[in-house]
Design a protein around this motif. Sequence first.
Motif, PDB file in Angstrom:
ATOM      1  N   GLY A 182       0.801  -1.218   0.000  1.00 35.50           N
ATOM      2  CA  GLY A 182       0.000   0.000   0.000  1.00 35.50           C
ATOM      3  C   GLY A 182       0.831   1.264   0.000  1.00 35.50           C
ATOM      4  O   GLY A 182       0.287   2.365  -0.075  1.00 35.50           O
ATOM      5  N   TRP A 183       2.144   1.086   0.064  1.00 37.89           N
ATOM      6  CA  TRP A 183       3.058   2.230   0.085  1.00 37.89           C
ATOM      7  C   TRP A 183       4.186   2.011  -0.909  1.00 37.89           C
ATOM      8  O   TRP A 183       4.455   0.895  -1.340  1.00 37.89           O
ATOM      9  N   ARG A 184       4.846   3.081  -1.271  1.00 39.77           N
ATOM     10  CA  ARG A 184       6.019   2.998  -2.126  1.00 39.77           C
ATOM     11  C   ARG A 184       7.075   3.979  -1.613  1.00 39.77           C
ATOM     12  O   ARG A 184       6.766   4.932  -0.900  1.00 39.77           O
ATOM     13  N   ILE A 185       8.322   3.702  -1.946  1.00 42.63           N
ATOM     14  CA  ILE A 185       9.431   4.544  -1.502  1.00 42.63           C
ATOM     15  C   ILE A 185       9.666   5.652  -2.510  1.00 42.63           C
ATOM     16  O   ILE A 185       9.816   5.399  -3.705  1.00 42.63           O
ATOM     17  N   ASP A 186       9.686   6.869  -2.022  1.00 45.21           N
ATOM     18  CA  ASP A 186       9.918   8.029  -2.879  1.00 45.21           C
ATOM     19  C   ASP A 186      11.103   8.813  -2.319  1.00 45.21           C
ATOM     20  O   ASP A 186      11.142   9.123  -1.128  1.00 45.21           O
ATOM     21  N   ARG A 187      12.059   9.109  -3.175  1.00 43.23           N
ATOM     22  CA  ARG A 187      13.242   9.861  -2.742  1.00 43.23           C
ATOM     23  C   ARG A 187      12.971  11.356  -2.880  1.00 43.23           C
ATOM     24  O   ARG A 187      12.751  11.844  -3.985  1.00 43.23           O
ATOM     25  N   ARG A 188      13.033  12.037  -1.750  1.00 39.21           N
ATOM     26  CA  ARG A 188      12.809  13.480  -1.738  1.00 39.21           C
ATOM     27  C   ARG A 188      13.946  14.152  -0.983  1.00 39.21           C
ATOM     28  O   ARG A 188      14.193  13.844   0.185  1.00 39.21           O
ATOM     29  N   VAL A 195       5.326   7.025   0.699  1.00 41.50           N
ATOM     30  CA  VAL A 195       4.151   7.737   0.206  1.00 41.50           C
ATOM     31  C   VAL A 195       3.119   6.691  -0.211  1.00 41.50           C
ATOM     32  O   VAL A 195       3.475   5.576  -0.610  1.00 41.50           O
ATOM     33  N   PRO A 196       1.818   7.007  -0.124  1.00 40.24           N
ATOM     34  CA  PRO A 196       0.784   6.031  -0.497  1.00 40.24           C
ATOM     35  C   PRO A 196       0.912   5.602  -1.958  1.00 40.24           C
ATOM     36  O   PRO A 196       1.231   6.407  -2.834  1.00 40.24           O
ATOM     37  N   ASP A 197       0.679   4.336  -2.193  1.00 43.58           N
ATOM     38  CA  ASP A 197       0.666   3.785  -3.550  1.00 43.58           C
ATOM     39  C   ASP A 197      -0.766   3.902  -4.082  1.00 43.58           C
ATOM     40  O   ASP A 197      -1.662   3.186  -3.630  1.00 43.58           O
ATOM     41  N   ASP A 198      -0.959   4.809  -5.023  1.00 46.65           N
ATOM     42  CA  ASP A 198      -2.314   5.077  -5.530  1.00 46.65           C
ATOM     43  C   ASP A 198      -2.965   3.836  -6.127  1.00 46.65           C
ATOM     44  O   ASP A 198      -4.190   3.683  -6.077  1.00 46.65           O
ATOM     45  N   GLN A 199      -2.165   2.932  -6.693  1.00 39.04           N
ATOM     46  CA  GLN A 199      -2.726   1.738  -7.330  1.00 39.04           C
ATOM     47  C   GLN A 199      -3.391   0.809  -6.316  1.00 39.04           C
ATOM     48  O   GLN A 199      -4.298   0.048  -6.669  1.00 39.04           O
ATOM     49  N   LEU A 200      -2.931   0.869  -5.073  1.00 33.85           N
ATOM     50  CA  LEU A 200      -3.421  -0.073  -4.063  1.00 33.85           C
ATOM     51  C   LEU A 200      -4.390   0.556  -3.075  1.00 33.85           C
ATOM     52  O   LEU A 200      -4.826  -0.102  -2.130  1.00 33.85           O
ATOM     53  N   GLU A 201      -4.737   1.812  -3.292  1.00 31.05           N
ATOM     54  CA  GLU A 201      -5.624   2.500  -2.355  1.00 31.05           C
ATOM     55  C   GLU A 201      -6.975   1.805  -2.242  1.00 31.05           C
ATOM     56  O   GLU A 201      -7.496   1.587  -1.139  1.00 31.05           O
ATOM     57  N   ASP A 202      -7.568   1.426  -3.380  1.00 29.81           N
ATOM     58  CA  ASP A 202      -8.874   0.755  -3.358  1.00 29.81           C
ATOM     59  C   ASP A 202      -8.785  -0.626  -2.710  1.00 29.81           C
ATOM     60  O   ASP A 202      -9.733  -1.067  -2.041  1.00 29.81           O
ATOM     61  N   ILE A 203      -7.664  -1.317  -2.923  1.00 32.70           N
ATOM     62  CA  ILE A 203      -7.509  -2.657  -2.358  1.00 32.70           C
ATOM     63  C   ILE A 203      -7.449  -2.586  -0.838  1.00 32.70           C
ATOM     64  O   ILE A 203      -8.106  -3.365  -0.132  1.00 32.70           O
ATOM     65  N   LEU A 204      -6.695  -1.632  -0.315  1.00 35.80           N
ATOM     66  CA  LEU A 204      -6.602  -1.481   1.134  1.00 35.80           C
ATOM     67  C   LEU A 204      -7.952  -1.095   1.726  1.00 35.80           C
ATOM     68  O   LEU A 204      -8.345  -1.588   2.798  1.00 35.80           O
ATOM     69  N   GLY A 228      -8.797 -11.957  -8.182  1.00 34.38           N
ATOM     70  CA  GLY A 228      -7.586 -11.946  -8.995  1.00 34.38           C
ATOM     71  C   GLY A 228      -6.574 -10.899  -8.583  1.00 34.38           C
ATOM     72  O   GLY A 228      -5.725 -10.491  -9.387  1.00 34.38           O
ATOM     73  N   ILE A 229      -6.638 -10.461  -7.347  1.00 34.67           N
ATOM     74  CA  ILE A 229      -5.697  -9.452  -6.856  1.00 34.67           C
ATOM     75  C   ILE A 229      -4.368 -10.121  -6.515  1.00 34.67           C
ATOM     76  O   ILE A 229      -4.330 -11.112  -5.788  1.00 34.67           O
ATOM     77  N   GLN A 230      -3.304  -9.574  -7.022  1.00 38.71           N
ATOM     78  CA  GLN A 230      -1.980 -10.156  -6.810  1.00 38.71           C
ATOM     79  C   GLN A 230      -1.540  -9.984  -5.355  1.00 38.71           C
ATOM     80  O   GLN A 230      -1.847  -8.994  -4.705  1.00 38.71           O
ATOM     81  N   THR A 231      -0.800 -10.975  -4.874  1.00 39.80           N
ATOM     82  CA  THR A 231      -0.232 -10.876  -3.531  1.00 39.80           C
ATOM     83  C   THR A 231       0.866  -9.814  -3.519  1.00 39.80           C
ATOM     84  O   THR A 231       1.359  -9.410  -4.580  1.00 39.80           O
ATOM     85  N   PRO A 232       1.273  -9.338  -2.340  1.00 38.69           N
ATOM     86  CA  PRO A 232       2.346  -8.334  -2.283  1.00 38.69           C
ATOM     87  C   PRO A 232       3.619  -8.765  -3.004  1.00 38.69           C
ATOM     88  O   PRO A 232       4.258  -7.949  -3.675  1.00 38.69           O
ATOM     89  N   GLN A 233       3.981 -10.051  -2.887  1.00 36.77           N
ATOM     90  CA  GLN A 233       5.187 -10.533  -3.554  1.00 36.77           C
ATOM     91  C   GLN A 233       5.072 -10.409  -5.064  1.00 36.77           C
ATOM     92  O   GLN A 233       5.999  -9.942  -5.752  1.00 36.77           O
ATOM     93  N   GLU A 234       3.914 -10.846  -5.608  1.00 33.04           N
ATOM     94  CA  GLU A 234       3.724 -10.791  -7.054  1.00 33.04           C
ATOM     95  C   GLU A 234       3.584  -9.344  -7.535  1.00 33.04           C
ATOM     96  O   GLU A 234       4.031  -8.993  -8.625  1.00 33.04           O
ATOM     97  N   TYR A 235       2.979  -8.505  -6.717  1.00 37.91           N
ATOM     98  CA  TYR A 235       2.827  -7.100  -7.098  1.00 37.91           C
ATOM     99  C   TYR A 235       4.182  -6.415  -7.207  1.00 37.91           C
ATOM    100  O   TYR A 235       4.422  -5.618  -8.119  1.00 37.91           O
ATOM    101  N   GLY A 239       4.379  -5.227 -10.738  1.00 38.54           N
ATOM    102  CA  GLY A 239       3.811  -3.887 -10.696  1.00 38.54           C
ATOM    103  C   GLY A 239       2.347  -3.851 -11.097  1.00 38.54           C
ATOM    104  O   GLY A 239       1.764  -2.778 -11.252  1.00 38.54           O
ATOM    105  N   MET A 240       1.727  -5.021 -11.251  1.00 41.89           N
ATOM    106  CA  MET A 240       0.327  -5.124 -11.645  1.00 41.89           C
ATOM    107  C   MET A 240      -0.518  -5.513 -10.443  1.00 41.89           C
ATOM    108  O   MET A 240      -0.179  -6.431  -9.692  1.00 41.89           O
ATOM    109  N   VAL A 241      -1.650  -4.812 -10.260  1.00 39.61           N
ATOM    110  CA  VAL A 241      -2.526  -5.083  -9.128  1.00 39.61           C
ATOM    111  C   VAL A 241      -3.261  -6.402  -9.313  1.00 39.61           C
ATOM    112  O   VAL A 241      -3.410  -7.189  -8.375  1.00 39.61           O
TER     113      VAL A 241
END
Length: 304
Positions: A182-188, A195-204, A228-235, A239-241
Amino acid sequence: MTGIYARLSVEHGNEKDQSIEQQIHLAEQWIRQRNTSSGRKEDHPMGCEENTYRIYDIYADMGYSGTKFERPGFQRMLADAQNGRIQCILCKDASRVGRDYLKTGEFLEKIFPMLGVRVICISDQYGDVQNEWKYEMPGSLAGNLRNLMNEWYARDIGRRVRLVKQHQKAEGEYLGSVPPYGWRIDRRDGKRKLVPDDQLEDILSLMVSLRQKEMSYGQIADILNQKGIQTPQEYRKSGMVYRKDFSEQQDENSRRREEKSVSEKAVPENGEWLQGEAQSTSKWDASGVRRIILSHTRGDYHTA
Protein backbone atom coordinates in the motif's frame (compact mmCIF):
# COMPACT_ATOMS: atom_id res chain seq x y z
CA MET A 1 51.07 -25.22 6.27
CA THR A 2 49.61 -21.73 6.35
CA GLY A 3 46.01 -20.56 6.45
CA ILE A 4 45.01 -17.09 5.21
CA TYR A 5 42.19 -15.42 7.11
CA ALA A 6 40.16 -12.42 5.90
CA ARG A 7 37.12 -10.75 7.41
CA LEU A 8 34.95 -7.78 6.47
CA SER A 9 32.06 -6.44 8.50
CA VAL A 10 28.94 -4.83 7.02
CA GLU A 11 30.09 -1.34 8.06
CA HIS A 12 33.15 -1.54 5.82
CA GLY A 13 31.52 -3.18 2.83
CA ASN A 14 32.29 -0.25 0.51
CA GLU A 15 35.94 0.29 1.42
CA LYS A 16 38.12 -1.17 -1.32
CA ASP A 17 41.29 -1.22 0.77
CA GLN A 18 39.49 -3.40 3.33
CA SER A 19 37.85 -5.78 0.86
CA ILE A 20 38.15 -9.53 1.26
CA GLU A 21 39.97 -9.76 -2.06
CA GLN A 22 42.46 -7.06 -1.06
CA GLN A 23 43.20 -8.76 2.26
CA ILE A 24 43.83 -12.09 0.55
CA HIS A 25 45.99 -10.41 -2.10
CA LEU A 26 48.08 -8.73 0.61
CA ALA A 27 48.63 -12.06 2.37
CA GLU A 28 49.56 -13.87 -0.84
CA GLN A 29 51.97 -11.07 -1.75
CA TRP A 30 53.56 -11.29 1.70
CA ILE A 31 54.03 -15.06 1.25
CA ARG A 32 55.64 -14.62 -2.17
CA GLN A 33 58.08 -12.08 -0.77
CA ARG A 34 59.02 -14.30 2.16
CA ASN A 35 59.36 -17.39 0.00
CA THR A 36 61.77 -15.63 -2.35
CA SER A 37 63.82 -14.02 0.42
CA SER A 38 66.86 -15.68 1.96
CA GLY A 39 65.54 -16.35 5.46
CA ARG A 40 67.33 -18.40 8.07
CA LYS A 41 65.74 -21.52 9.49
CA GLU A 42 65.60 -20.09 13.02
CA ASP A 43 63.57 -17.17 11.65
CA HIS A 44 60.63 -19.43 10.89
CA PRO A 45 59.49 -21.34 13.98
CA MET A 46 56.28 -23.19 14.68
CA GLY A 47 55.67 -25.11 11.51
CA CYS A 48 56.63 -22.63 8.79
CA GLU A 49 59.34 -24.58 7.03
CA GLU A 50 62.49 -22.50 6.75
CA ASN A 51 61.70 -19.73 4.29
CA THR A 52 58.75 -21.48 2.66
CA TYR A 53 55.14 -20.74 3.47
CA ARG A 54 52.69 -23.09 1.78
CA ILE A 55 49.00 -22.15 1.67
CA TYR A 56 46.71 -24.88 2.98
CA ASP A 57 43.43 -22.98 2.65
CA ILE A 58 41.86 -19.51 2.61
CA TYR A 59 39.21 -18.69 5.22
CA ALA A 60 36.92 -15.68 4.79
CA ASP A 61 33.96 -14.17 6.64
CA MET A 62 31.98 -11.54 4.76
CA GLY A 63 29.54 -9.37 6.70
CA TYR A 64 30.52 -10.60 10.19
CA SER A 65 31.36 -8.31 13.09
CA GLY A 66 34.71 -8.72 14.80
CA THR A 67 33.03 -8.66 18.20
CA LYS A 68 31.58 -12.13 17.54
CA PHE A 69 33.65 -15.26 17.04
CA GLU A 70 30.92 -17.63 15.85
CA ARG A 71 31.84 -16.97 12.23
CA PRO A 72 31.82 -19.89 9.77
CA GLY A 73 35.21 -19.11 8.24
CA PHE A 74 36.88 -18.50 11.59
CA GLN A 75 35.39 -21.66 13.11
CA ARG A 76 36.54 -23.73 10.13
CA MET A 77 40.05 -22.31 10.49
CA LEU A 78 40.02 -23.04 14.22
CA ALA A 79 39.00 -26.64 13.53
CA ASP A 80 41.86 -27.06 11.05
CA ALA A 81 44.27 -25.62 13.63
CA GLN A 82 43.00 -28.04 16.27
CA ASN A 83 43.44 -30.96 13.86
CA GLY A 84 47.00 -29.94 13.03
CA ARG A 85 46.29 -29.07 9.40
CA ILE A 86 47.76 -25.57 9.67
CA GLN A 87 50.68 -24.26 11.72
CA CYS A 88 50.53 -20.61 10.63
CA ILE A 89 47.66 -18.13 10.32
CA LEU A 90 48.23 -15.05 8.17
CA CYS A 91 45.91 -12.03 8.23
CA LYS A 92 46.02 -8.32 7.41
CA ASP A 93 45.90 -7.14 11.04
CA ALA A 94 44.76 -8.27 14.46
CA SER A 95 41.35 -6.65 14.03
CA ARG A 96 40.57 -9.26 11.35
CA VAL A 97 40.84 -11.94 14.04
CA GLY A 98 38.53 -9.97 16.30
CA ARG A 99 37.68 -6.66 17.92
CA ASP A 100 36.90 -7.98 21.39
CA TYR A 101 39.94 -7.02 23.48
CA LEU A 102 39.91 -9.95 25.89
CA LYS A 103 38.76 -12.65 23.47
CA THR A 104 41.15 -11.60 20.71
CA GLY A 105 44.06 -11.56 23.18
CA GLU A 106 43.06 -15.03 24.37
CA PHE A 107 43.19 -16.41 20.84
CA LEU A 108 46.46 -14.67 19.93
CA GLU A 109 48.32 -15.30 23.17
CA LYS A 110 46.87 -18.54 24.53
CA ILE A 111 44.69 -20.68 22.26
CA PHE A 112 46.67 -20.58 19.01
CA PRO A 113 50.11 -20.84 20.68
CA MET A 114 48.80 -23.80 22.73
CA LEU A 115 47.78 -25.46 19.43
CA GLY A 116 51.25 -24.83 18.02
CA VAL A 117 49.91 -22.25 15.59
CA ARG A 118 51.69 -18.98 14.92
CA VAL A 119 49.57 -15.95 14.01
CA ILE A 120 51.09 -13.29 11.76
CA CYS A 121 49.30 -9.92 11.46
CA ILE A 122 50.97 -8.18 8.54
CA SER A 123 50.01 -4.54 9.08
CA ASP A 124 50.53 -4.78 12.84
CA GLN A 125 53.89 -6.50 12.34
CA TYR A 126 52.74 -9.02 14.91
CA GLY A 127 54.23 -12.49 14.90
CA ASP A 128 56.70 -11.75 12.09
CA VAL A 129 60.11 -12.31 13.67
CA GLN A 130 61.93 -10.68 10.73
CA ASN A 131 60.81 -7.14 11.55
CA GLU A 132 61.68 -4.69 14.29
CA TRP A 133 59.03 -6.13 16.60
CA LYS A 134 61.00 -9.34 16.78
CA TYR A 135 61.29 -9.32 20.57
CA GLU A 136 57.74 -8.30 21.39
CA MET A 137 56.42 -10.75 23.97
CA PRO A 138 52.82 -12.00 24.22
CA GLY A 139 50.80 -9.71 26.47
CA SER A 140 53.06 -6.74 25.76
CA LEU A 141 51.78 -3.21 26.31
CA ALA A 142 51.79 -2.43 22.58
CA GLY A 143 49.85 -5.58 21.68
CA ASN A 144 47.31 -5.04 24.43
CA LEU A 145 46.80 -1.42 23.39
CA ARG A 146 46.16 -2.47 19.78
CA ASN A 147 43.55 -5.02 20.83
CA LEU A 148 41.92 -2.50 23.16
CA MET A 149 41.76 0.12 20.40
CA ASN A 150 40.26 -2.44 17.99
CA GLU A 151 37.48 -3.20 20.48
CA TRP A 152 36.85 0.50 21.10
CA TYR A 153 36.70 1.12 17.34
CA ALA A 154 34.08 -1.60 16.85
CA ARG A 155 31.91 -0.21 19.64
CA ASP A 156 32.31 3.34 18.36
CA ILE A 157 31.29 2.32 14.83
CA GLY A 158 28.21 0.53 16.17
CA ARG A 159 27.25 3.57 18.26
CA ARG A 160 27.60 5.89 15.27
CA VAL A 161 25.51 3.65 13.04
CA ARG A 162 22.73 3.55 15.65
CA LEU A 163 22.82 7.32 16.03
CA VAL A 164 22.57 7.83 12.27
CA LYS A 165 19.59 5.48 12.03
CA GLN A 166 17.86 7.17 14.96
CA HIS A 167 18.34 10.55 13.29
CA GLN A 168 17.01 9.23 9.99
CA LYS A 169 13.88 7.88 11.71
CA ALA A 170 13.38 11.17 13.52
CA GLU A 171 13.50 12.92 10.14
CA GLY A 172 10.77 10.61 8.87
CA GLU A 173 13.06 8.63 6.60
CA TYR A 174 12.14 5.02 5.83
CA LEU A 175 15.00 2.60 6.56
CA GLY A 176 13.49 -0.64 5.28
CA SER A 177 14.50 -2.21 1.98
CA VAL A 178 10.95 -3.14 0.91
CA PRO A 179 7.97 -0.78 1.41
CA PRO A 180 4.83 -2.10 3.17
CA TYR A 181 1.90 -3.12 0.99
CA GLY A 182 0.00 0.00 0.00
CA TRP A 183 3.06 2.23 0.09
CA ARG A 184 6.02 3.00 -2.13
CA ILE A 185 9.43 4.54 -1.50
CA ASP A 186 9.92 8.03 -2.88
CA ARG A 187 13.24 9.86 -2.74
CA ARG A 188 12.81 13.48 -1.74
CA ASP A 189 15.77 15.76 -1.05
CA GLY A 190 18.02 12.74 -0.80
CA LYS A 191 15.78 11.01 1.74
CA ARG A 192 13.71 7.85 1.39
CA LYS A 193 10.12 8.67 2.25
CA LEU A 194 7.04 6.45 2.32
CA VAL A 195 4.15 7.74 0.21
CA PRO A 196 0.78 6.03 -0.50
CA ASP A 197 0.67 3.79 -3.55
CA ASP A 198 -2.31 5.08 -5.53
CA GLN A 199 -2.73 1.74 -7.33
CA LEU A 200 -3.42 -0.07 -4.06
CA GLU A 201 -5.62 2.50 -2.35
CA ASP A 202 -8.87 0.76 -3.36
CA ILE A 203 -7.51 -2.66 -2.36
CA LEU A 204 -6.60 -1.48 1.13
CA SER A 205 -9.99 0.20 1.54
CA LEU A 206 -11.67 -3.03 0.51
CA MET A 207 -9.69 -5.07 3.03
CA VAL A 208 -10.46 -2.66 5.87
CA SER A 209 -14.16 -2.44 5.01
CA LEU A 210 -14.51 -6.23 4.86
CA ARG A 211 -12.85 -6.51 8.24
CA GLN A 212 -15.23 -3.91 9.65
CA LYS A 213 -18.05 -6.16 8.50
CA GLU A 214 -16.61 -8.76 10.89
CA MET A 215 -15.33 -11.02 8.15
CA SER A 216 -12.45 -13.27 9.15
CA TYR A 217 -8.98 -12.80 7.71
CA GLY A 218 -9.34 -16.11 5.89
CA GLN A 219 -12.59 -15.01 4.26
CA ILE A 220 -10.98 -11.75 3.15
CA ALA A 221 -8.08 -13.72 1.68
CA ASP A 222 -10.51 -15.88 -0.30
CA ILE A 223 -12.22 -12.78 -1.72
CA LEU A 224 -8.90 -11.25 -2.77
CA ASN A 225 -7.95 -14.49 -4.51
CA GLN A 226 -11.32 -14.69 -6.27
CA LYS A 227 -10.96 -11.12 -7.50
CA GLY A 228 -7.59 -11.95 -9.00
CA ILE A 229 -5.70 -9.45 -6.86
CA GLN A 230 -1.98 -10.16 -6.81
CA THR A 231 -0.23 -10.88 -3.53
CA PRO A 232 2.35 -8.33 -2.28
CA GLN A 233 5.19 -10.53 -3.55
CA GLU A 234 3.72 -10.79 -7.05
CA TYR A 235 2.83 -7.10 -7.10
CA ARG A 236 6.42 -6.12 -6.32
CA LYS A 237 7.64 -8.31 -9.17
CA SER A 238 5.18 -7.23 -11.88
CA GLY A 239 3.81 -3.89 -10.70
CA MET A 240 0.33 -5.12 -11.65
CA VAL A 241 -2.53 -5.08 -9.13
CA TYR A 242 -4.48 -7.88 -10.85
CA ARG A 243 -3.24 -11.10 -12.33
CA LYS A 244 -2.52 -10.84 -16.02
CA ASP A 245 -5.03 -13.53 -16.93
CA PHE A 246 -7.79 -12.08 -14.74
CA SER A 247 -9.50 -9.87 -17.37
CA GLU A 248 -9.24 -12.54 -20.06
CA GLN A 249 -10.72 -15.13 -17.72
CA GLN A 250 -13.56 -12.85 -16.70
CA ASP A 251 -14.45 -12.27 -20.37
CA GLU A 252 -14.44 -16.00 -20.96
CA ASN A 253 -16.65 -16.57 -17.93
CA SER A 254 -19.15 -13.99 -19.18
CA ARG A 255 -19.24 -15.54 -22.61
CA ARG A 256 -19.90 -18.98 -21.15
CA ARG A 257 -22.64 -17.66 -18.94
CA GLU A 258 -24.37 -16.09 -21.92
CA GLU A 259 -24.15 -19.33 -23.84
CA LYS A 260 -25.47 -21.13 -20.74
CA SER A 261 -22.84 -23.76 -21.25
CA VAL A 262 -23.27 -26.98 -19.32
CA SER A 263 -19.58 -27.71 -19.58
CA GLU A 264 -17.76 -28.89 -16.47
CA LYS A 265 -15.72 -25.70 -16.73
CA ALA A 266 -18.69 -23.45 -16.09
CA VAL A 267 -18.38 -20.94 -13.29
CA PRO A 268 -20.18 -22.06 -10.10
CA GLU A 269 -22.67 -19.73 -8.48
CA ASN A 270 -20.35 -19.08 -5.55
CA GLY A 271 -17.99 -17.25 -7.88
CA GLU A 272 -15.13 -19.76 -7.80
CA TRP A 273 -12.68 -19.87 -10.70
CA LEU A 274 -13.21 -22.06 -13.72
CA GLN A 275 -11.59 -25.45 -13.63
CA GLY A 276 -8.33 -25.50 -15.54
CA GLU A 277 -7.69 -21.75 -15.30
CA ALA A 278 -4.17 -20.44 -14.88
CA GLN A 279 -3.21 -20.16 -11.23
CA SER A 280 -1.13 -17.46 -9.61
CA THR A 281 2.25 -18.47 -8.27
CA SER A 282 1.16 -17.32 -4.81
CA LYS A 283 -2.14 -16.76 -3.02
CA TRP A 284 -3.42 -14.61 -0.23
CA ASP A 285 -3.66 -16.26 3.17
CA ALA A 286 -5.12 -15.25 6.54
CA SER A 287 -1.79 -14.36 8.15
CA GLY A 288 -0.76 -12.08 5.28
CA VAL A 289 -4.11 -10.27 5.30
CA ARG A 290 -3.99 -9.86 9.08
CA ARG A 291 -0.47 -8.39 8.99
CA ILE A 292 -1.38 -5.82 6.31
CA ILE A 293 -4.67 -4.72 7.91
CA LEU A 294 -3.15 -4.32 11.38
CA SER A 295 -0.14 -2.45 10.03
CA HIS A 296 -2.36 -0.16 7.99
CA THR A 297 -4.83 0.61 10.77
CA ARG A 298 -2.19 1.05 13.47
CA GLY A 299 0.12 3.12 11.27
CA ASP A 300 3.25 1.27 12.47
CA TYR A 301 4.67 0.83 8.96
CA HIS A 302 7.16 3.67 9.47
CA THR A 303 9.13 1.77 12.09
CA ALA A 304 10.71 -0.65 9.62
